[in-house]
Design a protein around this motif. Structure first.
Motif, PDB file in Angstrom:
ATOM      1  N   THR A  52       1.119   4.043  -2.836  1.00  0.00           N
ATOM      2  CA  THR A  52       0.914   5.542  -2.472  1.00  0.00           C
ATOM      3  C   THR A  52       1.822   6.553  -3.062  1.00  0.00           C
ATOM      4  O   THR A  52       1.544   7.264  -3.612  1.00  0.00           O
ATOM      5  CB  THR A  52       0.998   5.468  -0.849  1.00  0.00           C
ATOM      6  OG1 THR A  52      -0.237   4.741  -0.379  1.00  0.00           O
ATOM      7  CG2 THR A  52       0.828   7.059  -0.453  1.00  0.00           C
TER       8      THR A  52
ATOM      9  N   TRP B 281      -8.622   5.419  -4.293  1.00  0.00           N
ATOM     10  CA  TRP B 281      -7.847   6.342  -4.651  1.00  0.00           C
ATOM     11  C   TRP B 281      -6.939   6.208  -5.617  1.00  0.00           C
ATOM     12  O   TRP B 281      -6.681   7.104  -6.520  1.00  0.00           O
ATOM     13  CB  TRP B 281      -7.278   6.404  -3.390  1.00  0.00           C
ATOM     14  CG  TRP B 281      -5.958   7.671  -2.992  1.00  0.00           C
ATOM     15  CD1 TRP B 281      -6.193   8.818  -3.021  1.00  0.00           C
ATOM     16  CD2 TRP B 281      -4.702   7.316  -2.771  1.00  0.00           C
ATOM     17  NE1 TRP B 281      -5.279   9.428  -3.076  1.00  0.00           N
ATOM     18  CE2 TRP B 281      -4.278   8.577  -2.800  1.00  0.00           C
ATOM     19  CE3 TRP B 281      -3.750   6.313  -2.914  1.00  0.00           C
ATOM     20  CZ2 TRP B 281      -2.754   8.899  -2.553  1.00  0.00           C
ATOM     21  CZ3 TRP B 281      -2.555   6.392  -2.832  1.00  0.00           C
ATOM     22  CH2 TRP B 281      -2.011   7.659  -2.504  1.00  0.00           C
TER      23      TRP B 281
ATOM     24  N   THR C  60      -4.508   5.538   3.510  1.00  0.00           N
ATOM     25  CA  THR C  60      -5.234   6.259   2.389  1.00  0.00           C
ATOM     26  C   THR C  60      -6.448   6.624   3.095  1.00  0.00           C
ATOM     27  O   THR C  60      -7.465   6.622   1.984  1.00  0.00           O
ATOM     28  CB  THR C  60      -5.117   5.334   1.151  1.00  0.00           C
ATOM     29  OG1 THR C  60      -5.592   4.146   1.413  1.00  0.00           O
ATOM     30  CG2 THR C  60      -3.674   5.447   0.465  1.00  0.00           C
TER      31      THR C  60
ATOM     32  N   GLU D 117      -6.660   3.968   8.128  1.00  0.00           N
ATOM     33  CA  GLU D 117      -5.684   3.580   7.097  1.00  0.00           C
ATOM     34  C   GLU D 117      -4.924   4.632   6.488  1.00  0.00           C
ATOM     35  O   GLU D 117      -5.307   5.795   6.525  1.00  0.00           O
ATOM     36  CB  GLU D 117      -6.244   2.364   6.089  1.00  0.00           C
ATOM     37  CG  GLU D 117      -7.303   3.245   5.299  1.00  0.00           C
ATOM     38  CD  GLU D 117      -8.086   2.269   4.497  1.00  0.00           C
ATOM     39  OE1 GLU D 117      -8.026   2.158   3.472  1.00  0.00           O
ATOM     40  OE2 GLU D 117      -8.914   1.370   5.023  1.00  0.00           O
TER      41      GLU D 117
ATOM     42  N   GLY E  23      -5.992  -4.308  -2.308  1.00  0.00           N
ATOM     43  CA  GLY E  23      -6.209  -3.143  -1.284  1.00  0.00           C
ATOM     44  C   GLY E  23      -7.597  -3.139  -0.888  1.00  0.00           C
ATOM     45  O   GLY E  23      -8.675  -3.765  -1.281  1.00  0.00           O
TER      46      GLY E  23
ATOM     47  N   THR F   6      -8.654   2.328  -0.863  1.00  0.00           N
ATOM     48  CA  THR F   6      -7.524   2.677  -1.157  1.00  0.00           C
ATOM     49  C   THR F   6      -7.432   2.397  -2.796  1.00  0.00           C
ATOM     50  O   THR F   6      -6.762   3.018  -3.576  1.00  0.00           O
ATOM     51  CB  THR F   6      -6.471   1.380  -0.750  1.00  0.00           C
ATOM     52  OG1 THR F   6      -6.310   1.523   0.726  1.00  0.00           O
ATOM     53  CG2 THR F   6      -5.006   1.544  -1.317  1.00  0.00           C
TER      54      THR F   6
ATOM     55  N   VAL G 241       0.955  -1.040  -0.025  1.00  0.00           N
ATOM     56  CA  VAL G 241      -0.001   0.086   0.076  1.00  0.00           C
ATOM     57  C   VAL G 241       0.949   1.363   0.130  1.00  0.00           C
ATOM     58  O   VAL G 241       0.611   2.197  -0.575  1.00  0.00           O
ATOM     59  CB  VAL G 241      -1.142   0.034   1.152  1.00  0.00           C
ATOM     60  CG1 VAL G 241      -1.529   1.508   1.442  1.00  0.00           C
ATOM     61  CG2 VAL G 241      -1.982  -1.217   1.029  1.00  0.00           C
TER      62      VAL G 241
END
Length: 462
Positions: free
Chosen positions: A250, A290, A331, A329, A283, A287, A246
């Motif tokens: 990101t 995103w 995100t 989390e 994810g 997430t 993750v």
């Protein structure tokens, strides 16, 4: 046609590259200026300057760096150095072909943070945002092992400090408190990474990656794109050490944002796809939303209209089905107002400015008090969208509605939006409301303080 010259060409290497690039002297100057702008450098060369270079004048170092990178991109030659342009090597510093994906990731991060802290003006111009660096995404990982003891307490302290510094960034922009982030990263966190071992090691590297991500996002917001790129790469490498997919996604996603804002549409799409690939569909829905939203924007910029709209619909579905509370989390701050902003960015790329303006406005109005910088940035984007949709009065009213918040923000991105807005409504300044709005934002747009040692957000919520 280049102008007829009265002095002979002394720099034949540069002349040959200009010919290979297919550029006029004016076009060469424009490309050099554009790359320099990515560094936060305000240089304005024209065709006469290129003529001087051809007759033997060596430009100043920041122009050399920008010119080399411009030709690298045009000719697809990442190996180019100043000598290939007929110029002497640059002063001692980071090697031209230094690969940030190689070597000890902790040592690189420590050096980067220390340079950022102690010699900010130099580090802002010590390197250029390079497309060649993006080719290292598949570089072989080099895991380091260190001896020593660290524990859960170290991890908790780093994350608490990162959260506090991120709040300052959310409120006042990336140009505020950057020195504190660099100092904490280089002098407190990297020594712990050197001692990391045992069960706490992955969490410690993950916490350091989150802090490096914050440093990258703040640097990008401050207009230091080369520095931000290095921090992002460090974030990816630390996330790999932690085994945190993750966090890797990101960083790649935010690198896509950076590439998109700098106009590198193909690279933005590749990075957004790489972020999705890092997750492999595993994810959380929040997430995934995103990441998918950024893929929509990147596809729109690349001209893939239907793919972009399809990805937006998927983003909305993923977000509606997200079952995790927003802040649980990394995100987790990707909420409905974040999606509204993403839709606005995507529709802007597709040329639907009127609809984009409505989505920007919805995003702006839903922002929390801590998101002051994000609210201002998106508000200015809404104003510009209204202007491009043919509604200058709504644009002016939106800008005026930001009130006294704009001067509080230390952000190159905010300043850039201000410049675009003022340039766009130039022909409407006879309108009283436009004139009032222009007078209100002019002092901030003209201020040079943010372009020097201080020029959204630290967290991936926009």
């Amino acid at each position: 046609m280049p102008p007829r010259r009265t002095r002979p060409v002394a720099n034949r290497a540069l002349a040959a590259l200009i010919e290979q690039a297919g550029w006029t002297h004016a076009a060469t100057a424009q490309h050099v200026n554009a790359v320099a702008a990515e560094l936060g450098e305000r240089i304005h060369y024209d065709r006469s300057a290129i003529g001087h270079w051809l007759t033997g004048t060596v430009p100043r170092p920041e122009a050399v760096r920008a010119a080399v990178e411009a030709f690298r991109r045009r000719l697809d030659r990442p190996d180019l150095a100043p000598s290939h342009l007929g110029w002497p090597a640059q002063p001692a510093g980071r090697p031209w072909h230094d690969d940030p994906w190689r070597g000890d990731p902790v040592a690189r991060l420590a050096t980067l943070g220390e340079d950022d802290l102690l010699n900010r003006r130099t580090v802002l111009t010590a390197g250029t945002f390079t497309l060649a660096a993006l080719s290292g995404l598949t570089a072989e990982k080099r895991f380091q092992r260190y001896a020593g003891r660290t524990g859960a307490g170290d991890v908790a302290r780093i994350r608490a400090a990162t959260a506090s510094l991120a709040d300052l960034d959310d409120q006042y922009g990336g140009g505020h408190a950057r020195a504190a982030v660099a100092a904490y990263l280089s002098r407190d966190v990297t020594p712990l990474l050197r001692e990391a071992t045992g069960r706490a090691r992955p969490d410690l590297f993950a916490a350091a990656a989150e802090l490096s991500y914050l440093a990258a996002y703040m640097a990008m917001d401050a207009g230091a794109n080369a520095l931000a790129q290095r921090y992002y790469i460090s974030t990816v490498r630390l996330a790999d050490e932690a085994g945190d997919l993750v966090l890797r996604a990101t960083a790649l996603r935010s690198m896509a944002v950076q590439a998109a804002e700098l106009g590198h549409d193909g690279e933005a799409l590749a990075l957004a796809d790489a972020a999705a690939s890092a997750l492999g569909g595993h994810g959380s829905r929040r997430t995934l939303a995103w990441i998918t939203g950024m893929r929509a924007e990147a596809n729109a910029a690349a001209g893939a209209r239907w793919d972009a709209l399809s990805l937006l619909r998927r983003t909305e579905t993923q977000l509606e089905r997200a079952d995790s509370p927003p802040e649980t989390e990394w995100t987790g701050n990707y909420r409905r107002e974040s999606l509204e902003h993403q839709i606005g960015l995507t529709l802007t790329q597709l040329g639907d400015h009127a609809t984009a303006a409505r989505h920007y406005t919805a995003s702006m109005n839903a922002r929390r008090p801590v998101e002051l910088r994000t609210r201002v940035l998106i508000g200015l984007r809404a104003a510009h969208a209204f202007l491009r949709a043919g509604d200058p009065e709504r644009a002016a009213a939106t800008a005026l509605g930001l009130g006294d918040d704009v001067p509080l923000i230390a952000s190159a991105r905010v300043r850039q939006e201000l410049h675009r807005l003022r340039a766009g409504w130039q022909r409407h300044r006879g309108d009283p409301l436009v004139a009032e709005a222009d007078a209100a934002v002019a002092p901030v747009a003209q201020s040079r303080s943010a372009s020097r040692s201080t020029w959204p957000g630290s967290r991936p919520q926009q």
